[in-house]
Write a protein that holds these residues in place. Structure first.
Motif, PDB file in Angstrom:
ATOM      1  N   PRO A  67       0.815  -1.221   0.000  1.00  0.00           N
ATOM      2  CA  PRO A  67       0.000   0.000   0.000  1.00  0.00           C
ATOM      3  C   PRO A  67       0.845   1.265   0.000  1.00  0.00           C
ATOM      4  N   SER A  68       1.986   1.237   0.669  1.00  0.00           N
ATOM      5  CA  SER A  68       2.815   2.446   0.730  1.00  0.00           C
ATOM      6  C   SER A  68       3.432   2.767  -0.626  1.00  0.00           C
ATOM      7  N   VAL A  69       3.805   1.727  -1.383  1.00  0.00           N
ATOM      8  CA  VAL A  69       4.365   1.947  -2.719  1.00  0.00           C
ATOM      9  C   VAL A  69       3.311   2.569  -3.628  1.00  0.00           C
ATOM     10  N   ARG A  70       2.096   2.020  -3.596  1.00  0.00           N
ATOM     11  CA  ARG A  70       1.011   2.584  -4.405  1.00  0.00           C
ATOM     12  C   ARG A  70       0.683   4.007  -3.962  1.00  0.00           C
ATOM     13  N   ALA A  71       0.684   4.255  -2.681  1.00  0.00           N
ATOM     14  CA  ALA A  71       0.384   5.600  -2.178  1.00  0.00           C
ATOM     15  C   ALA A  71       1.419   6.602  -2.658  1.00  0.00           C
ATOM     16  N   ASP A  72       2.700   6.204  -2.648  1.00  0.00           N
ATOM     17  CA  ASP A  72       3.754   7.088  -3.137  1.00  0.00           C
ATOM     18  C   ASP A  72       3.588   7.352  -4.631  1.00  0.00           C
ATOM     19  N   LEU A  73       3.197   6.325  -5.380  1.00  0.00           N
ATOM     20  CA  LEU A  73       2.970   6.482  -6.824  1.00  0.00           C
ATOM     21  C   LEU A  73       1.858   7.490  -7.088  1.00  0.00           C
ATOM     22  N   ILE A  74       0.748   7.375  -6.370  1.00  0.00           N
ATOM     23  CA  ILE A  74      -0.385   8.276  -6.555  1.00  0.00           C
ATOM     24  C   ILE A  74       0.001   9.699  -6.167  1.00  0.00           C
ATOM     25  N   ALA A  75       0.738   9.844  -5.086  1.00  0.00           N
ATOM     26  CA  ALA A  75       1.151  11.179  -4.638  1.00  0.00           C
ATOM     27  C   ALA A  75       2.069  11.833  -5.661  1.00  0.00           C
ATOM     28  N   LEU A  76       2.983  11.046  -6.231  1.00  0.00           N
ATOM     29  CA  LEU A  76       3.889  11.582  -7.243  1.00  0.00           C
ATOM     30  C   LEU A  76       3.118  12.015  -8.491  1.00  0.00           C
ATOM     31  N   ALA A  77       2.185  11.181  -8.928  1.00  0.00           N
ATOM     32  CA  ALA A  77       1.383  11.535 -10.098  1.00  0.00           C
ATOM     33  C   ALA A  77       0.556  12.789  -9.841  1.00  0.00           C
ATOM     34  N   LYS A  78      -0.024  12.892  -8.653  1.00  0.00           N
ATOM     35  CA  LYS A  78      -0.820  14.078  -8.323  1.00  0.00           C
ATOM     36  C   LYS A  78       0.029  15.333  -8.362  1.00  0.00           C
ATOM     37  N   ARG A  79       1.208  15.264  -7.790  1.00  0.00           N
ATOM     38  CA  ARG A  79       2.088  16.433  -7.776  1.00  0.00           C
ATOM     39  C   ARG A  79       2.440  16.866  -9.196  1.00  0.00           C
ATOM     40  N   ALA A  80       2.764  15.901 -10.039  1.00  0.00           N
ATOM     41  CA  ALA A  80       3.166  16.228 -11.403  1.00  0.00           C
ATOM     42  C   ALA A  80       1.999  16.769 -12.225  1.00  0.00           C
ATOM     43  N   LEU A  81       0.853  16.106 -12.160  1.00  0.00           N
ATOM     44  CA  LEU A  81      -0.257  16.456 -13.045  1.00  0.00           C
ATOM     45  C   LEU A  81      -1.018  17.693 -12.590  1.00  0.00           C
ATOM     46  N   SER A  82      -0.883  18.060 -11.324  1.00  0.00           N
ATOM     47  CA  SER A  82      -1.541  19.278 -10.845  1.00  0.00           C
ATOM     48  C   SER A  82      -0.613  20.482 -10.919  1.00  0.00           C
ATOM     49  N   THR A  83       0.655  20.242 -11.235  1.00  0.00           N
ATOM     50  CA  THR A  83       1.625  21.345 -11.328  1.00  0.00           C
ATOM     51  C   THR A  83       2.018  21.594 -12.780  1.00  0.00           C
ATOM     52  N   ASP A  84       2.682  20.615 -13.398  1.00  0.00           N
ATOM     53  CA  ASP A  84       3.130  20.769 -14.779  1.00  0.00           C
ATOM     54  C   ASP A  84       2.130  20.199 -15.783  1.00  0.00           C
ATOM     55  N   GLY A  85       1.376  19.183 -15.365  1.00  0.00           N
ATOM     56  CA  GLY A  85       0.515  18.494 -16.309  1.00  0.00           C
ATOM     57  C   GLY A  85       1.274  17.579 -17.252  1.00  0.00           C
ATOM     58  N   PHE A  86       2.560  17.394 -16.991  1.00  0.00           N
ATOM     59  CA  PHE A  86       3.448  16.601 -17.844  1.00  0.00           C
ATOM     60  C   PHE A  86       4.220  15.643 -16.960  1.00  0.00           C
ATOM     61  N   LEU A  87       4.457  14.434 -17.437  1.00  0.00           N
ATOM     62  CA  LEU A  87       5.362  13.528 -16.736  1.00  0.00           C
ATOM     63  C   LEU A  87       5.856  12.450 -17.693  1.00  0.00           C
ATOM     64  N   TYR A  88       6.919  11.770 -17.268  1.00  0.00           N
ATOM     65  CA  TYR A  88       7.417  10.601 -17.994  1.00  0.00           C
ATOM     66  C   TYR A  88       6.791   9.348 -17.395  1.00  0.00           C
ATOM     67  N   VAL A  89       6.441   8.409 -18.259  1.00  0.00           N
ATOM     68  CA  VAL A  89       5.945   7.113 -17.814  1.00  0.00           C
ATOM     69  C   VAL A  89       6.869   6.035 -18.357  1.00  0.00           C
ATOM     70  N   VAL A  90       7.345   5.182 -17.470  1.00  0.00           N
ATOM     71  CA  VAL A  90       8.172   4.039 -17.860  1.00  0.00           C
ATOM     72  C   VAL A  90       7.457   2.769 -17.401  1.00  0.00           C
ATOM     73  N   GLY A  91       8.062   1.618 -17.711  1.00  0.00           N
ATOM     74  CA  GLY A  91       7.436   0.361 -17.335  1.00  0.00           C
ATOM     75  C   GLY A  91       6.231   0.029 -18.183  1.00  0.00           C
ATOM     76  N   THR A  92       6.247   0.448 -19.459  1.00  0.00           N
ATOM     77  CA  THR A  92       5.096   0.234 -20.343  1.00  0.00           C
ATOM     78  C   THR A  92       5.042  -1.177 -20.903  1.00  0.00           C
ATOM     79  N   GLY A  93       6.172  -1.884 -20.907  1.00  0.00           N
ATOM     80  CA  GLY A  93       6.212  -3.224 -21.473  1.00  0.00           C
ATOM     81  C   GLY A  93       6.460  -3.259 -22.968  1.00  0.00           C
ATOM     82  N   ILE A  94       6.697  -2.106 -23.588  1.00  0.00           N
ATOM     83  CA  ILE A  94       6.961  -2.079 -25.028  1.00  0.00           C
ATOM     84  C   ILE A  94       8.470  -2.092 -25.251  1.00  0.00           C
ATOM     85  N   PRO A  95       8.999  -3.075 -25.970  1.00  0.00           N
ATOM     86  CA  PRO A  95      10.443  -3.129 -26.232  1.00  0.00           C
ATOM     87  C   PRO A  95      10.890  -1.973 -27.133  1.00  0.00           C
TER      88      PRO A  95
END
Length: 402
Positions: A67-95
């Protein structure tokens, strides 16, 4: 009415919707496929540019049992999307091989087919549709024709007759479909889950507002190119290849590539370069999600300018995926979101107060596409020297930076 409360705007996925999504094909095994010239990755710029400081989230963490890992993920996304509206996403599974294969397909669609043979497949821009080719030079600024061309695939693109596409496109249609399907039903879906949790909603809340028609609902998969301009053209347009704007959909996914040209407007009103991150997807909030979130999540002002001098003579091929809400979803703030209740407001409240309603995703999208290249703003730039102009679209002020 809140979008989530509307029966017509929250379609249930049909029973036939695939629940498991496999990685897109890297290289087809069919021996009868035509030759596809490889895309050759250009060197990254050696110039020391002012890079934007963007957060990175790893999609794999969404499935972490902690739960703490997921909570940190959500908090990071919230900070990015409510400030810059831009972020990098990795771990997509596409080679990486698949990403490069699709840049080779972009290269083929844009420069591998003669210009006059593309005309029958041109998009109906005046009707508010990008499906098909947006051909180079149909827009102009200060007497200079645009240097942008793209080919757009939507769900009907994969169900129509062979006459919908140039014959040179048809052999690659299964690959394009597989890539688009995976992007939408795996990557976009996970991103929307994270954003739903940011808004303190059930994790599938935003996904339910998006279409589930096979293969990509109401989304758009784009293969695109920016062509180099000469010094005279760039001087006339101040080096701007695509003016500062917001996108018209919910979230946009740009698969990172090496040529630097994309810039984001920071909260401090500074244009900063978006750095290439191999294998990452650059994700930005667009208009529809801004409206649905009551403005809590910020639609990103971004632009494309002339690349640095060690890259400005290279065609910039890119692959973009635009997720869109279902056509009938009204773009009201989601009242069920506790975060929106605390911090948001309805972007179209004045229209509602006058007896109207918020526009739907379809209405907003089509009106913005119709106006692209034909905006009705005056040339008053505010603040002075910043290039900011406005026009009113369906009761909402829209900003551009020209």
């Amino acid at each position: 009415m809140s979008p989530i409360a509307s029966e017509t705007s929250a379609p249930t996925p049909p029973a036939t919707l695939k629940q498991q999504h496999h990685l897109p094909i890297v290289q087809p095994s069919a021996s009868d496929l035509p030759y596809l010239a490889p895309w050759v990755a250009p060197p990254e710029t050696k110039q020391n540019l002012e890079w934007a400081s963007l957060e990175t989230i790893d999609l794999k963490l969404l499935d972490n049992p902690s739960p703490s890992v997921r909570a940190d993920l959500i908090a990071l996304a919230k900070r990015a999307l409510s400030t810059d509206g831009f972020l990098y996403v990795v771990g997509t599974g596409i080679p990486q091989e698949t990403l490069e294969r699709h840049l080779a397909i972009a290269q083929h669609l844009i420069t591998g087919i003669p210009e006059d043979e593309k005309l029958p497949y041109a998009a109906k821009l005046s009707e508010g549709s990008y499906r098909g080719y947006k051909l180079r030079g149909v827009w102009s600024r200060d007497g200079v024709r645009d240097n942008i061309e793209h080919y757009n695939f939507e769900t009907p693109s994969f169900h129509g007759t062979s006459s919908e596409h140039h014959p040179a496109v048809l052999p690659f249609l299964p690959e394009i479909r597989a890539f688009s399907d995976y992007t939408y039903n795996h990557i976009v879906k996970k991103i929307l889950k994270i954003i739903s949790l940011v808004l303190e909603l059930d994790e599938d809340a935003l996904w339910k507002l998006h279409g589930h028609e096979d293969p990509i609902g109401n989304a758009c998969q784009r293969y695109m190119a920016y062509f180099p301009r000469n010094d005279e053209e760039d001087k006339a347009t101040e080096g701007i290849w695509s003016k500062g704007h917001t996108d018209y959909n919910t979230v946009s996914l740009l698969f990172s590539q090496p040529i630097s040209a994309l810039q984001v407007l920071t909260p401090h009103n500074e244009w900063k370069w978006v750095k290439h991150v191999p294998g990452a997807v650059v994700v930005n909030v667009a208009d529809a999600l801004d409206f649905l979130s009551g403005g809590v999540l910020k639609a990103t002002r971004h632009r494309v300018i002339r690349p640095p001098s060690d890259q400005n003579d290279i065609i910039r091929y890119i692959s973009i995926h635009f997720a869109r809400a279902s056509p009938g979803v009204e773009l009201n703030a989601i009242a069920e979101s506790p975060l929106v209740q605390r911090e948001g407001k309805n972007a179209f409240q004045s229209r509602i107060d006058e007896g109207g309603r918020a526009p739907t995703q379809k209405e907003w999208l089509e009106e913005r596409i119709r106006r692209t290249g034909h905006e009705l703003y005056d040339d008053k730039r505010s603040p002075a020297g910043a290039g900011r102009v406005e026009e009113e679209v369906l009761g909402r002020k829209v900003e551009y930076f020209v």
